[in-house]
Enzyme design. Structure first.
Site, PDB file in Angstrom:
ATOM      1  N   PRO A  40      -8.474  -7.093  -8.589  1.00 43.43           N
ATOM      2  CA  PRO A  40      -9.075  -7.963  -7.314  1.00 43.43           C
ATOM      3  C   PRO A  40     -10.585  -7.463  -7.469  1.00 43.43           C
ATOM      4  O   PRO A  40     -10.997  -6.770  -8.178  1.00 43.43           O
ATOM      5  CB  PRO A  40      -8.247  -7.169  -6.237  1.00 43.43           C
ATOM      6  CG  PRO A  40      -8.366  -5.667  -6.723  1.00 43.43           C
ATOM      7  CD  PRO A  40      -7.810  -5.540  -8.266  1.00 43.43           C
ATOM      8  N   LYS A  86       0.769  -1.191  -0.013  1.00 48.72           N
ATOM      9  CA  LYS A  86       0.024   0.213   0.045  1.00 48.72           C
ATOM     10  C   LYS A  86       0.974   1.303   0.096  1.00 48.72           C
ATOM     11  O   LYS A  86       0.811   2.112   0.846  1.00 48.72           O
ATOM     12  CB  LYS A  86      -1.069   0.105   1.120  1.00 48.72           C
ATOM     13  CG  LYS A  86      -1.985  -1.220   1.391  1.00 48.72           C
ATOM     14  CD  LYS A  86      -2.862  -1.401   0.140  1.00 48.72           C
ATOM     15  CE  LYS A  86      -3.339  -2.771   0.052  1.00 48.72           C
ATOM     16  NZ  LYS A  86      -3.831  -3.397  -1.009  1.00 48.72           N
TER      17      LYS A  86
HETATM   18  P1  BMP Z   1      -9.951 -11.114  -1.218  1.00 42.51           P
HETATM   19  O1  BMP Z   1     -10.160 -11.640  -2.855  1.00 42.51           O
HETATM   20  O2  BMP Z   1      -9.704 -11.778  -0.382  1.00 42.51           O
HETATM   21  O3  BMP Z   1     -10.953  -9.931  -1.448  1.00 42.51           O
HETATM   22  O4  BMP Z   1      -8.565 -10.253  -1.659  1.00 42.51           O
HETATM   23  C1  BMP Z   1      -8.380  -9.161  -2.521  1.00 42.51           C
HETATM   24  C2  BMP Z   1      -6.963  -8.678  -2.492  1.00 42.51           C
HETATM   25  O5  BMP Z   1      -6.804  -7.611  -3.206  1.00 42.51           O
HETATM   26  C3  BMP Z   1      -6.496  -7.911  -0.928  1.00 42.51           C
HETATM   27  O6  BMP Z   1      -5.233  -8.285  -0.895  1.00 42.51           O
HETATM   28  C4  BMP Z   1      -6.650  -6.614  -1.063  1.00 42.51           C
HETATM   29  O7  BMP Z   1      -5.933  -6.014  -0.162  1.00 42.51           O
HETATM   30  C5  BMP Z   1      -6.409  -6.365  -2.666  1.00 42.51           C
HETATM   31  N1  BMP Z   1      -7.203  -5.217  -3.104  1.00 42.51           N
HETATM   32  C6  BMP Z   1      -8.681  -5.166  -3.212  1.00 42.51           C
HETATM   33  O8  BMP Z   1      -9.202  -5.866  -2.792  1.00 42.51           O
HETATM   34  N2  BMP Z   1      -9.242  -3.984  -3.633  1.00 42.51           N
HETATM   35  C7  BMP Z   1      -8.443  -2.973  -4.171  1.00 42.51           C
HETATM   36  O9  BMP Z   1      -9.103  -1.935  -4.721  1.00 42.51           O
HETATM   37  C8  BMP Z   1      -7.008  -3.013  -4.137  1.00 42.51           C
HETATM   38  C9  BMP Z   1      -6.321  -4.142  -3.622  1.00 42.51           C
HETATM   39  O10 BMP Z   1      -5.118  -4.120  -3.645  1.00 42.51           O
END
Ligand code: BMP
Length: 228
Positions: free
Chosen positions: A172, A67
């Site tokens: 993500p 981050k």
């Molecule tokens: P998850 O599939 O468990 O929701 O994880 C998503 C990952 O992507 C996490 O590591 C989160 O910090 C990252 N992330 C996100 O979810 N949304 C964003 O906008 C940016 C991210 O880096």
């Protein structure tokens, strides 16, 4: 870039924020089905730099998601500390082009790819950060190897792909956060970042198999002009 070559292996980047016992047991095997692993502050707090070192493999791209949103000197300090163990780093676009330019110079020296967050997945993202999306993708075009754009708002992925023809788009938001697996690929992303759907699954192998099937269908039905 190493990540482009790994697209043939998989379109999944595993976000290692959690590690269930089941994931730990199957970890090495699962790495055969991952293009990359994204580690962030939660992973480093739990496993330290030694844990990061252990992830190194030729066929897995290591993406550091600390981050980053700081003054250049502090961001340089962070990437210098881990440069031997990572391939790419994610930085927030909102810190502005001057700071990102300096980070890019250092990252280039160290052989690390830079990814900019151009929009985020959560609801509140629309309040501030996502409003600057258009400016962020212009910045990414000049200064980054790729961007992070949300599967929960696929319109940003489509627009990023229209504008950034030869950049990597990582997305993500699939699975636990509500977007369907494959939706980001169908919108023009190159890789989907998947965390808890795999890391907290009682059967991570089955879940990975399911996601891979969804990805095959997504890529078959839609082939946007991506950078790969
Ligand atoms: P998850 O599939 O468990 O929701 O994880 C998503 C990952 O992507 C996490 O590591 C989160 O910090 C990252 N992330 C996100 O979810 N949304 C964003 O906008 C940016 C991210 O880096």
């Amino acid at each position: 870039m190493k990540l482009c070559k790994l697209a043939r292996k998989s379109r999944i980047i595993l976000a290692l924020d959690f590690m269930s016992e089941s994931l730990k047991r199957n970890f090495e095997l699962l790495m055969d089905y991952m293009a990359g692993v994204k580690i962030g502050i939660p992973y480093i707090l739990d496993h330290g730099i030694d844990g990061l070192k252990k992830l190194r493999r030729d066929d897995v791209y290591i993406l550091a998601d600390f981050k980053l949103a700081d003054i250049p000197a502090m961001m340089h300090r962070v990437i210098e500390r881990v440069s031997k163990y990572i391939d790419g780093v994610i930085v927030h676009a909102f810190i502005g082009s001057e700071a990102i330019k300096k980070l890019k110079e250092r990252a280039d020296d160290l052989g690390i790819d830079l990814f900019l967050v151009v929009a985020m997945t959560h609801k509140g993202a629309e309040e501030f950060i996502n409003k600057n999306f258009n400016r962020f993708i212009k910045m990414a075009n000049e200064l980054a190897s790729g961007v992070v754009a949300p599967a929960t708002y696929p319109e940003y992925i489509r627009e990023a792909r229209r504008y950034l023809r030869d950049k990597i788009i990582l997305s993500p938001g699939v699975g636990t956060q509500g977007a369907e697996f494959g939706v980001a690929l169908m919108s023009g992303a190159d890789f989907e970042i998947v965390g808890r759907s795999i890391t907290l699954s009682p059967d991570p192998r089955k879940m990975v198999q399911y996601i891979r099937e969804k990805h095959i269908i997504a890529l078959k039905n839609y082939s946007p002009q991506t950078s790969l």
